[in-house]
Design a protein around this motif. Structure first.
Motif, PDB file in Angstrom:
ATOM      1  N   TYR A  86     -12.752 -56.619 -16.260  1.00 48.48           N
ATOM      2  CA  TYR A  86     -11.585 -57.209 -16.907  1.00 48.48           C
ATOM      3  C   TYR A  86     -11.163 -58.475 -16.181  1.00 48.48           C
ATOM      4  O   TYR A  86     -11.409 -58.634 -14.979  1.00 48.48           O
ATOM      5  CB  TYR A  86     -10.411 -56.218 -16.897  1.00 48.48           C
ATOM      6  CG  TYR A  86     -10.655 -54.966 -17.698  1.00 48.48           C
ATOM      7  CD1 TYR A  86     -10.407 -54.937 -19.066  1.00 48.48           C
ATOM      8  CD2 TYR A  86     -11.141 -53.809 -17.090  1.00 48.48           C
ATOM      9  CE1 TYR A  86     -10.633 -53.789 -19.804  1.00 48.48           C
ATOM     10  CE2 TYR A  86     -11.366 -52.655 -17.823  1.00 48.48           C
ATOM     11  CZ  TYR A  86     -11.114 -52.649 -19.176  1.00 48.48           C
ATOM     12  OH  TYR A  86     -11.344 -51.523 -19.906  1.00 48.48           O
ATOM     13  N   GLY A  87     -10.491 -59.372 -16.918  1.00 44.98           N
ATOM     14  CA  GLY A  87     -10.021 -60.594 -16.305  1.00 44.98           C
ATOM     15  C   GLY A  87      -8.853 -61.217 -17.049  1.00 44.98           C
ATOM     16  O   GLY A  87      -8.595 -60.915 -18.227  1.00 44.98           O
ATOM     17  N   TYR A  88      -8.154 -62.089 -16.320  1.00 46.84           N
ATOM     18  CA  TYR A  88      -6.994 -62.828 -16.843  1.00 46.84           C
ATOM     19  C   TYR A  88      -7.468 -64.212 -17.274  1.00 46.84           C
ATOM     20  O   TYR A  88      -8.084 -64.960 -16.496  1.00 46.84           O
ATOM     21  CB  TYR A  88      -5.948 -62.945 -15.738  1.00 46.84           C
ATOM     22  CG  TYR A  88      -4.734 -63.788 -16.085  1.00 46.84           C
ATOM     23  CD1 TYR A  88      -3.598 -63.204 -16.618  1.00 46.84           C
ATOM     24  CD2 TYR A  88      -4.727 -65.164 -15.866  1.00 46.84           C
ATOM     25  CE1 TYR A  88      -2.473 -63.968 -16.925  1.00 46.84           C
ATOM     26  CE2 TYR A  88      -3.624 -65.939 -16.172  1.00 46.84           C
ATOM     27  CZ  TYR A  88      -2.502 -65.336 -16.699  1.00 46.84           C
ATOM     28  OH  TYR A  88      -1.403 -66.107 -17.001  1.00 46.84           O
ATOM     29  N   SER A  89      -7.170 -64.582 -18.514  1.00 47.34           N
ATOM     30  CA  SER A  89      -7.628 -65.866 -19.035  1.00 47.34           C
ATOM     31  C   SER A  89      -6.693 -67.003 -18.633  1.00 47.34           C
ATOM     32  O   SER A  89      -5.472 -66.887 -18.767  1.00 47.34           O
ATOM     33  CB  SER A  89      -7.729 -65.822 -20.561  1.00 47.34           C
ATOM     34  OG  SER A  89      -8.036 -67.115 -21.073  1.00 47.34           O
ATOM     35  N   SER A 130      -5.424 -60.063 -10.172  1.00 46.70           N
ATOM     36  CA  SER A 130      -6.484 -61.026 -10.459  1.00 46.70           C
ATOM     37  C   SER A 130      -6.943 -61.754  -9.205  1.00 46.70           C
ATOM     38  O   SER A 130      -6.224 -61.841  -8.212  1.00 46.70           O
ATOM     39  CB  SER A 130      -6.016 -62.037 -11.505  1.00 46.70           C
ATOM     40  OG  SER A 130      -4.978 -62.848 -10.975  1.00 46.70           O
ATOM     41  N   THR A 132      -9.467 -65.324  -7.978  1.00 46.03           N
ATOM     42  CA  THR A 132     -10.225 -66.508  -8.393  1.00 46.03           C
ATOM     43  C   THR A 132     -11.685 -66.430  -7.954  1.00 46.03           C
ATOM     44  O   THR A 132     -12.483 -67.298  -8.306  1.00 46.03           O
ATOM     45  CB  THR A 132      -9.589 -67.780  -7.818  1.00 46.03           C
ATOM     46  OG1 THR A 132      -9.521 -67.666  -6.391  1.00 46.03           O
ATOM     47  CG2 THR A 132      -8.176 -67.991  -8.370  1.00 46.03           C
ATOM     48  N   ILE A 200     -11.859 -67.433 -16.057  1.00 45.16           N
ATOM     49  CA  ILE A 200     -11.297 -66.076 -16.136  1.00 45.16           C
ATOM     50  C   ILE A 200     -11.139 -65.553 -14.712  1.00 45.16           C
ATOM     51  O   ILE A 200     -12.095 -65.544 -13.945  1.00 45.16           O
ATOM     52  CB  ILE A 200     -12.207 -65.127 -16.941  1.00 45.16           C
ATOM     53  CG1 ILE A 200     -12.474 -65.685 -18.349  1.00 45.16           C
ATOM     54  CG2 ILE A 200     -11.608 -63.730 -16.983  1.00 45.16           C
ATOM     55  CD1 ILE A 200     -11.274 -65.698 -19.264  1.00 45.16           C
ATOM     56  N   TRP A 201      -9.946 -65.101 -14.359  1.00 46.59           N
ATOM     57  CA  TRP A 201      -9.708 -64.523 -13.035  1.00 46.59           C
ATOM     58  C   TRP A 201      -9.897 -63.014 -13.131  1.00 46.59           C
ATOM     59  O   TRP A 201      -9.086 -62.309 -13.726  1.00 46.59           O
ATOM     60  CB  TRP A 201      -8.300 -64.867 -12.542  1.00 46.59           C
ATOM     61  CG  TRP A 201      -8.093 -66.335 -12.316  1.00 46.59           C
ATOM     62  CD1 TRP A 201      -9.045 -67.294 -12.124  1.00 46.59           C
ATOM     63  CD2 TRP A 201      -6.842 -67.035 -12.264  1.00 46.59           C
ATOM     64  NE1 TRP A 201      -8.487 -68.535 -11.955  1.00 46.59           N
ATOM     65  CE2 TRP A 201      -7.127 -68.414 -12.032  1.00 46.59           C
ATOM     66  CE3 TRP A 201      -5.513 -66.648 -12.383  1.00 46.59           C
ATOM     67  CZ2 TRP A 201      -6.125 -69.374 -11.915  1.00 46.59           C
ATOM     68  CZ3 TRP A 201      -4.517 -67.599 -12.272  1.00 46.59           C
ATOM     69  CH2 TRP A 201      -4.819 -68.953 -12.038  1.00 46.59           C
ATOM     70  N   SER A 202     -10.972 -62.522 -12.539  1.00 45.27           N
ATOM     71  CA  SER A 202     -11.315 -61.107 -12.647  1.00 45.27           C
ATOM     72  C   SER A 202     -10.322 -60.229 -11.889  1.00 45.27           C
ATOM     73  O   SER A 202      -9.776 -60.623 -10.863  1.00 45.27           O
ATOM     74  CB  SER A 202     -12.728 -60.865 -12.105  1.00 45.27           C
ATOM     75  OG  SER A 202     -13.674 -61.539 -12.891  1.00 45.27           O
ATOM     76  N   TRP A 397      -4.032 -54.327 -14.747  1.00 38.68           N
ATOM     77  CA  TRP A 397      -3.598 -55.636 -14.275  1.00 38.68           C
ATOM     78  C   TRP A 397      -2.554 -55.561 -13.160  1.00 38.68           C
ATOM     79  O   TRP A 397      -2.183 -56.577 -12.586  1.00 38.68           O
ATOM     80  CB  TRP A 397      -3.044 -56.453 -15.442  1.00 38.68           C
ATOM     81  CG  TRP A 397      -2.034 -55.694 -16.271  1.00 38.68           C
ATOM     82  CD1 TRP A 397      -0.686 -55.631 -16.087  1.00 38.68           C
ATOM     83  CD2 TRP A 397      -2.310 -54.870 -17.413  1.00 38.68           C
ATOM     84  NE1 TRP A 397      -0.089 -54.821 -17.026  1.00 38.68           N
ATOM     85  CE2 TRP A 397      -1.079 -54.343 -17.868  1.00 38.68           C
ATOM     86  CE3 TRP A 397      -3.486 -54.545 -18.104  1.00 38.68           C
ATOM     87  CZ2 TRP A 397      -0.986 -53.503 -18.970  1.00 38.68           C
ATOM     88  CZ3 TRP A 397      -3.379 -53.693 -19.200  1.00 38.68           C
ATOM     89  CH2 TRP A 397      -2.151 -53.190 -19.626  1.00 38.68           C
TER      90      TRP A 397
END
Length: 451
Positions: A86-89, A130, A132, A200-202, A397
């Motif tokens: 999963y990641g943050y866009s 998250s 980088t 995308i920050w995983s 998250w």
């Protein structure tokens, strides 16, 4: 092969029993379709262990077709608390193929340059876990993307190099990391698109989870929450700080003894130390009485919003304890709020409910479409609806369990959500991805939510 396929009780769409995920399959009770009902094709397949599926554009009995094989290669990992990465866009294109360096350069002019993407020092909201740091490459480019081939499309996806944009703040699920031109890494998204990994920050997975209560691990107990809490020893008529503090989100088993010293209430831990009563969210032990509507001996879930506690009971006995995060709006004073009032205040509903539908994972979005365009959280695992749109579900998250964080749902850790999912009703049959409490003899586990 497209959006999730529904399983119905009969050859009609009136009563939904469950769902099948794209890229997965369920055994048939007969290879010969049956007629009748309101399926446009006029063909229904009887599936195991019960129910029927309409033979429409979303299904196939040929598991060798390219789109099915591609989706199957990105299917959820069986048995894992987190079935996907999963990641943050930060805002990214979702390509239909691995782009050439020149194609990517042109397509990404509308986005912020990668080198200018900076994660806040103290991130909040959906970016807390998250990072980088780029995820490692997990394998070679799959055959369906080899030589810059376009991935097969589901019936609901548009054509073109960029199938859609995942906006900043949305959360992505993926099932692999590959290298493109120049060594740039790309994520294999579960909707058959390819997303630049550097946009995308995983998320790192949390290690937090609750405890099963048996033997020495039994109530009474208490949990620390966001802050470490000091231990004390009793020295005559005073309490003295003693030893290292109890870390955040840690369970402390208690003796049941209490003492008031200097006007402050303390509780005794089984290791002999003392902690301030107000520093712990506590489970007292066997209940004196059950909530109205809960029967003796049945398994049910208790959610204490102010304490940030979720406890599973077998009758009056607690059998599992953990921390959870309710709605960020705090504890509402009324059990009679409408859905609109709950949503606008980010409140968690109060009352007694049954689990109505469970999904092994679900996309959470306010958009009524199989392919949301503006706002979505991908593949939230172990979703247990009790008053839709409200559910108990994984929060991948954040790990600030015990404090209000959500839009109103009950957030729990991946391990806790998996435990709750697997130990509650309705059971999800093998091969199915979701199930409703319309299944025979599966009324849905009761959930009691209170202040």
């Amino acid at each position: 092969m497209g959006r999730g396929t529904h399983i119905y009780a009969g050859r009609s769409r009136k009563v939904q029993l469950g769902t099948i995920r794209p890229g997965t399959s369920v055994a048939l009770r007969s290879a010969t379709p049956e007629g009748g009902g309101d399926c446009r094709s006029g063909r229904w397949y009887a599936v195991e262990p019960l129910g029927y599926v309409c033979d429409d554009v979303n299904v196939t009995t040929d598991l060798g077709v390219e789109v099915f094989r591609a989706l199957a290669s990105l299917a959820p990992r069986e048995g894992e608390p987190l079935p996907f990465g999963y990641g943050y866009s930060t805002g990214a294109p979702m390509y239909d193929r691995l782009p050439t360096a020149d194609e990517a350069r042109k397509a990404e002019r509308r986005y912020r340059p990668v080198e200018k993407l900076h994660r806040p020092k103290h991130p909040g909201g959906h970016m807390e876990l998250s990072s980088t740091e780029l995820p490692p490459v997990t394998g070679p480019v799959p055959d369906f993307l080899a030589d810059h081939r376009s991935a097969p499309r589901t019936p609901w996806q548009p054509e073109g190099l960029v199938r859609k944009t995942i906006r900043e703040g949305n959360l992505l699920s993926f099932q692999g990391v590959v290298e493109g031109e120049g060594g740039r890494r790309f994520l294999l998204a579960t909707n058959l698109t390819v997303v630049p990994a550097d946009r995308i920050w995983s998320f790192r997975p949390t290690s937090f989870h609750g405890v099963e209560l048996a033997g020495e691990q039994r109530a009474p107990l208490g949990w620390t929450r966001r802050q470490p809490r000091p231990r004390h020893r009793r020295d005559g008529d005073r309490m003295v700080a003693d030893g290292p503090a109890v870390p955040p989100r840690t369970v402390v088993y208690l003796t049941g003894q209490r003492a008031k010293v200097g006007g402050v209430e303390y509780v005794e831990a089984r290791d002999g130390g003392w902690l301030q009563d107000e520093h712990l969210s506590q489970v007292a032990g066997k209940l004196d009485e059950l909530p109205n509507g809960v029967d003796e001996g049945e398994r049910w879930i208790d959610v204490g919003l102010a304490a940030g506690l979720l406890t599973v009971y077998q009758g009056r006995e607690p059998v599992y304890s953990t921390l959870m995060s309710p709605g960020a709006g705090g504890t509402t004073q009324s059990a009679g709020l409408t859905i609109d009032q709950l949503l606008s205040g980010a409140f968690t509903p109060l009352g007694l409910y049954r689990m109505s539908f469970k999904y092994r994972s679900a996309v959470m979005t306010p958009e009524d479409t199989p392919e949301p365009e503006k706002t979505w959280i991908d593949d939230v695992p172990w979703v247990m609806y009790f008053r839709p749109p409200y559910a108990i579900h994984t929060a991948y998250w954040h790990e600030d369990f015990g404090h209000p964080k959500s839009g109103g749902c009950v957030n729990v850790s991946p391990l806790d959500a998996k435990y709750l999912f697997e130990s509650s009703l309705p059971r999800v049959p093998d091969g199915w991805y979701g199930a409703s409490n319309s299944l025979p003899d599966q009324p849905g586990t009761k959930i009691h939510l209170h202040r």
